[in-house]
Design an enzyme around this catalytic site. Sequence first.
Site, mmCIF file in Angstrom:
data_model
loop_
_atom_site.group_PDB
_atom_site.id
_atom_site.type_symbol
_atom_site.label_atom_id
_atom_site.label_comp_id
_atom_site.label_asym_id
_atom_site.label_seq_id
_atom_site.Cartn_x
_atom_site.Cartn_y
_atom_site.Cartn_z
ATOM 1 N N ARG A 241 0.850 -1.184 0.000
ATOM 2 C CA ARG A 241 0.000 0.000 0.000
ATOM 3 C C ARG A 241 0.892 1.243 0.000
ATOM 4 N NH1 ARG A 241 -3.568 -2.630 -1.597
ATOM 5 N NH2 ARG A 241 -5.637 -2.965 -0.700
ATOM 6 N N GLU A 270 -3.880 7.249 -4.654
ATOM 7 C CA GLU A 270 -4.314 6.658 -5.937
ATOM 8 C C GLU A 270 -5.651 7.232 -6.368
ATOM 9 O OE1 GLU A 270 -4.244 2.387 -5.718
ATOM 10 O OE2 GLU A 270 -2.175 2.372 -4.993
ATOM 11 N N HIS A 288 -1.218 -0.229 -9.785
ATOM 12 C CA HIS A 288 -1.862 -1.145 -8.842
ATOM 13 C C HIS A 288 -2.340 -2.435 -9.537
ATOM 14 C CE1 HIS A 288 -4.020 -1.221 -4.683
ATOM 15 N NE2 HIS A 288 -3.742 -2.446 -5.097
HETATM 16 C C1 DGY Z 1 -5.882 -6.139 -2.469
HETATM 17 O O1 DGY Z 1 -6.570 -7.150 -2.564
HETATM 18 O O2 DGY Z 1 -5.537 -5.677 -1.386
HETATM 19 C C2 DGY Z 1 -5.511 -5.441 -3.738
HETATM 20 O O3 DGY Z 1 -4.472 -4.541 -3.522
HETATM 21 C C3 DGY Z 1 -6.716 -4.716 -4.284
HETATM 22 O O4 DGY Z 1 -7.387 -4.137 -3.216
#
Ligand code: DGY
Length: 327
Positions: A241, A270, A288
């Site tokens: 993240r 994002e 992502h």
């Molecule tokens: C997750 O599953 O955490 C991916 O990053 C998408 O949210």
Amino acid sequence: MNKPVVAVTRKLPPVTETRMMELFEARLNENDRPLGAADILAKCDGADVLVPTVTDVIDADLIAALPDSIRLIANFGVGVNHIDLAAAAARTIQVTNTPGVLTEDTADLTIALLLSVPRRLVEGARLAATGKWTGWTPTFMMGHRVTGKRLGIIGMGRIGQAVARRARGFGISIHYHNRRRLHPEIEEELEATYWESLDQMLAHMDLISVNCPQTPDTYHLLNAERLDKLQPHAVIVNTARGGIIDEAALVERLEAGAIAGAGLDVYENEPAIHPKLLALDNVVLSPHLGSATHEGRIAMGEKVIINIKTFSDGHVPLDRVLDGIDV
Ligand code: DGY
């Protein structure tokens, strides 16, 4: 028995939506328009379950305003940093996620970034695509070898371990920092060295991979002070993240050459990406994509459905998120 009413915030894979329509009274988002808080609340009116994704802000205010009928937030995704878990618990709303099914895909993307940055793959591809390549020379676009280097993994849950298994195949030595030390058998299998001190680990690594969840404890875990522990030749990769790294501090150090490069799949705000990152040659940026495979997304949908079904049948869903999560 009435079918549970399920409010879904984004377009999901077609097989997931088809099955949801068979099992539930599903309120889908056919044109995939991002929903604000007011839209989500309107969709939840009279619903039993909310199915959000990482793009939704399910904060304390929104949770406080949810109708009493919502008893479950069944997240499509493993990371739940966009959901205020304490606020959900205070209203006795259960939260589930989708662990396990995106581990391998996310680890693959992590390795792709770990290879691309030191080998200057994207920089080279860009040059080739623009027709500006003037030919091979002994000193042209040299990068750095990954074999024999030390990789420090921050967060040794499922994804961290999957990264370690792959990295071993490249002759990279594995080091890790985690809330809990791994069982000795796993450490042995991965030939992984545990560092209780993150600061110490950072100072000794060539490559860093961020694989921990974002929680209030890990927000800006890699702040300016910690980034300053890295060696100037170090490369950092983040597929977890964006908020785990102080993005502005990272940019400053990449610009100054205090860190050699970065491979980023996630960002603090994002879909916005720090404009200065876009101008740097020593970064590889992906939008992502960690879990973005057909197979992974269908499996995530399957988990969401099983969690809702288990819950609505009166059982405790397997993927219930309590205080902390392992990705
Ligand atoms: C997750 O599953 O955490 C991916 O990053 C998408 O949210």
